[in-house]
Scaffold this motif. Structure first.
Motif, PDB file in Angstrom:
ATOM      1  N   ARG A 109       0.817  -1.219   0.000  1.00  0.00           N
ATOM      2  CA  ARG A 109       0.000   0.000   0.000  1.00  0.00           C
ATOM      3  C   ARG A 109       0.850   1.268   0.000  1.00  0.00           C
ATOM      4  O   ARG A 109       0.485   2.286  -0.611  1.00  0.00           O
ATOM      5  CB  ARG A 109      -0.941   0.012   1.210  1.00  0.00           C
ATOM      6  N   ARG A 110       1.975   1.235   0.682  1.00  0.00           N
ATOM      7  CA  ARG A 110       2.777   2.453   0.829  1.00  0.00           C
ATOM      8  C   ARG A 110       3.330   2.965  -0.493  1.00  0.00           C
ATOM      9  O   ARG A 110       3.714   4.134  -0.602  1.00  0.00           O
ATOM     10  CB  ARG A 110       3.928   2.215   1.807  1.00  0.00           C
ATOM     11  N   PHE A 111       3.357   2.095  -1.512  1.00  0.00           N
ATOM     12  CA  PHE A 111       3.917   2.525  -2.785  1.00  0.00           C
ATOM     13  C   PHE A 111       2.969   3.410  -3.587  1.00  0.00           C
ATOM     14  O   PHE A 111       3.375   3.963  -4.611  1.00  0.00           O
ATOM     15  CB  PHE A 111       4.302   1.300  -3.618  1.00  0.00           C
ATOM     16  N   VAL A 112       1.704   3.545  -3.149  1.00  0.00           N
ATOM     17  CA  VAL A 112       0.738   4.333  -3.916  1.00  0.00           C
ATOM     18  C   VAL A 112       0.257   5.556  -3.150  1.00  0.00           C
ATOM     19  O   VAL A 112      -0.783   6.130  -3.474  1.00  0.00           O
ATOM     20  CB  VAL A 112      -0.461   3.459  -4.358  1.00  0.00           C
ATOM     21  N   ALA A 113       1.005   5.975  -2.134  1.00  0.00           N
ATOM     22  CA  ALA A 113       0.558   7.071  -1.270  1.00  0.00           C
ATOM     23  C   ALA A 113       0.291   8.358  -2.039  1.00  0.00           C
ATOM     24  O   ALA A 113      -0.638   9.107  -1.717  1.00  0.00           O
ATOM     25  CB  ALA A 113       1.588   7.321  -0.173  1.00  0.00           C
ATOM     26  N   THR A 114       1.058   8.630  -3.078  1.00  0.00           N
ATOM     27  CA  THR A 114       0.900   9.888  -3.816  1.00  0.00           C
ATOM     28  C   THR A 114      -0.320   9.862  -4.724  1.00  0.00           C
ATOM     29  O   THR A 114      -1.158  10.783  -4.689  1.00  0.00           O
ATOM     30  CB  THR A 114       2.156  10.173  -4.653  1.00  0.00           C
ATOM     31  N   ASN A 115      -0.458   8.828  -5.532  1.00  0.00           N
ATOM     32  CA  ASN A 115      -1.515   8.799  -6.536  1.00  0.00           C
ATOM     33  C   ASN A 115      -2.805   8.148  -6.062  1.00  0.00           C
ATOM     34  O   ASN A 115      -3.871   8.396  -6.633  1.00  0.00           O
ATOM     35  CB  ASN A 115      -1.019   8.059  -7.789  1.00  0.00           C
ATOM     36  N   ALA A 120      -3.588   3.672  -0.128  1.00  0.00           N
ATOM     37  CA  ALA A 120      -2.435   3.614   0.764  1.00  0.00           C
ATOM     38  C   ALA A 120      -2.866   3.543   2.223  1.00  0.00           C
ATOM     39  O   ALA A 120      -2.289   2.798   3.027  1.00  0.00           O
ATOM     40  CB  ALA A 120      -1.538   4.825   0.528  1.00  0.00           C
ATOM     41  N   ALA A 121      -3.897   4.300   2.566  1.00  0.00           N
ATOM     42  CA  ALA A 121      -4.377   4.344   3.952  1.00  0.00           C
ATOM     43  C   ALA A 121      -5.317   3.197   4.279  1.00  0.00           C
ATOM     44  O   ALA A 121      -5.588   2.921   5.458  1.00  0.00           O
ATOM     45  CB  ALA A 121      -5.078   5.670   4.214  1.00  0.00           C
ATOM     46  N   GLY A 122      -5.841   2.532   3.247  1.00  0.00           N
ATOM     47  CA  GLY A 122      -6.826   1.483   3.480  1.00  0.00           C
ATOM     48  C   GLY A 122      -8.149   2.030   3.970  1.00  0.00           C
ATOM     49  O   GLY A 122      -8.886   1.351   4.681  1.00  0.00           O
ATOM     50  N   GLU A 123      -8.472   3.266   3.560  1.00  0.00           N
ATOM     51  CA  GLU A 123      -9.681   3.930   4.025  1.00  0.00           C
ATOM     52  C   GLU A 123     -10.464   4.443   2.828  1.00  0.00           C
ATOM     53  O   GLU A 123      -9.916   5.095   1.949  1.00  0.00           O
ATOM     54  CB  GLU A 123      -9.334   5.098   4.961  1.00  0.00           C
ATOM     55  N   GLY A 124     -11.763   4.137   2.801  1.00  0.00           N
ATOM     56  CA  GLY A 124     -12.607   4.578   1.703  1.00  0.00           C
ATOM     57  C   GLY A 124     -13.224   3.402   0.978  1.00  0.00           C
ATOM     58  O   GLY A 124     -13.144   2.252   1.427  1.00  0.00           O
TER      59      GLY A 124
END
Length: 299
Positions: A109-115, A120-124
């Motif tokens: 997940r951390r690899f997509v924090a920007t886009n 990345a947060a696992g929220e939504g």
């Protein structure tokens, strides 16, 4: 729109065969449309991109969908939940790919924090890791789409330990076994075996009018042969350096045909796979997405 994630127009490869390219990363999503089902090959790096891919697919067809994940790198399966929400229940992958997604999907997940900050947060919405549930092992699997049969098959360890190919009567989708416009990514690869797989793909190339890589434009047979020969040459050069300078084989980096970062990974993976292969009779660990890996993970 973020140019990294913006989508190009569909490229029509022939009747009922299409490829959709993401502008920044050059990620390719394949679409094969039968009379009863349509097959989507790779779903993007999160719900934002996944929704755009799904919307583009729905411009082409309203048929029920099945999904293929070519391998277990985030940009090829993080959009799965969007398709699950659209009613897709059949997600195909090689057994090793499915196992890696189940084990290590959250760690990517951390690899997509920007886009893809929600992913990345696992929220939504649509941020769940959807693990493939339709499994290919060593034997090919035929999927009848209605008038078109897609053959899902595995040629061995290469870019990862679970790279799945999709072939039809006209087109071969190979995922990141072949990439255009960038150096191959070696972080969890098997370089010696990858070169062999590329030669196998080249031997099959005459059966298909089109070969679609995981990233970049459709590839010629000459491109695949060159990629195989380049990798074999790099294996010989790096193996010799490992023998000559076991304490610092990275001195081979300037002579390898890849960029500095990928050359370091190439040497590291060659050392690991050769050592583990000798110790375990060829049985190697699957991909490691642990905390020591930072930055943008390969596609």
């Amino acid at each position: 729109m973020d140019t990294e994630n913006s989508l190009s127009a569909w490229l029509e490869l022939g009747p009922d065969h299409y490829v959709l390219e993401t502008e920044g990363s050059l990620l390719n999503t394949g679409l094969v449309v039968g009379s009863e089902l349509a097959m989507v090959i790779d779903t993007g790096c999160g719900p934002r991109q996944g929704r755009e891919i799904l919307a583009a697919v729905r411009e082409k067809t309203q048929l029920p969908l099945v999904v293929v994940n070519t391998h277990a790198h985030y940009d090829h399966f993080f959009g799965n939940a969007v398709f699950a929400d659209d009613g897709v229940t059949e997600f195909w992958a090689h057994a090793n790919c499915a196992a890696t997604i189940e084990k290590d999907g959250d760690l990517q997940r951390r690899f997509v924090a920007t886009n893809e900050p929600e992913m990345a947060a696992g929220e939504g919405d649509a941020v769940e890791i959807v693990v493939p549930n339709a499994i290919v092992r060593d034997q090919p699997v035929l999927v009848d789409l209605g008038g078109i049969t897609a053959t899902l098959f595995y040629l061995g360890r290469a870019h990862t330990d679970g790279d799945l190919l999709v072939g039809t009567n006209s087109t071969l989708f190979v995922g990141d076994l072949v990439e255009q416009g960038t150096h191959p990514s070696f972080e969890d690869s098997y370089p010696e075996e990858w070169a062999d797989v590329l030669r196998h793909i080249s031997a099959l190339r005459h059966r298909y009018e089109h070969l679609v890589p995981g990233h970049g434009k459709p590839a010629s047979d000459e491109f695949v042969k060159t990629m195989a020969n380049t990798m074999s040459t790099a294996v010989r050069q790096a193996t010799q350096s490992i023998r000559d300078m076991p304490a610092d084989a990275t001195k081979a980096i300037p002579v390898l045909p890849y960029g500095p970062e990928q050359s370091r990974w190439f040497i590291k993976r060659l050392q690991e796979t050769q050592a583990e292969g000798r110790a375990a009779g060829g049985s190697l660990a699957s991909a490691d997405f642990g905390p020591e890996k930072t930055g943008f993970y390969p596609s």
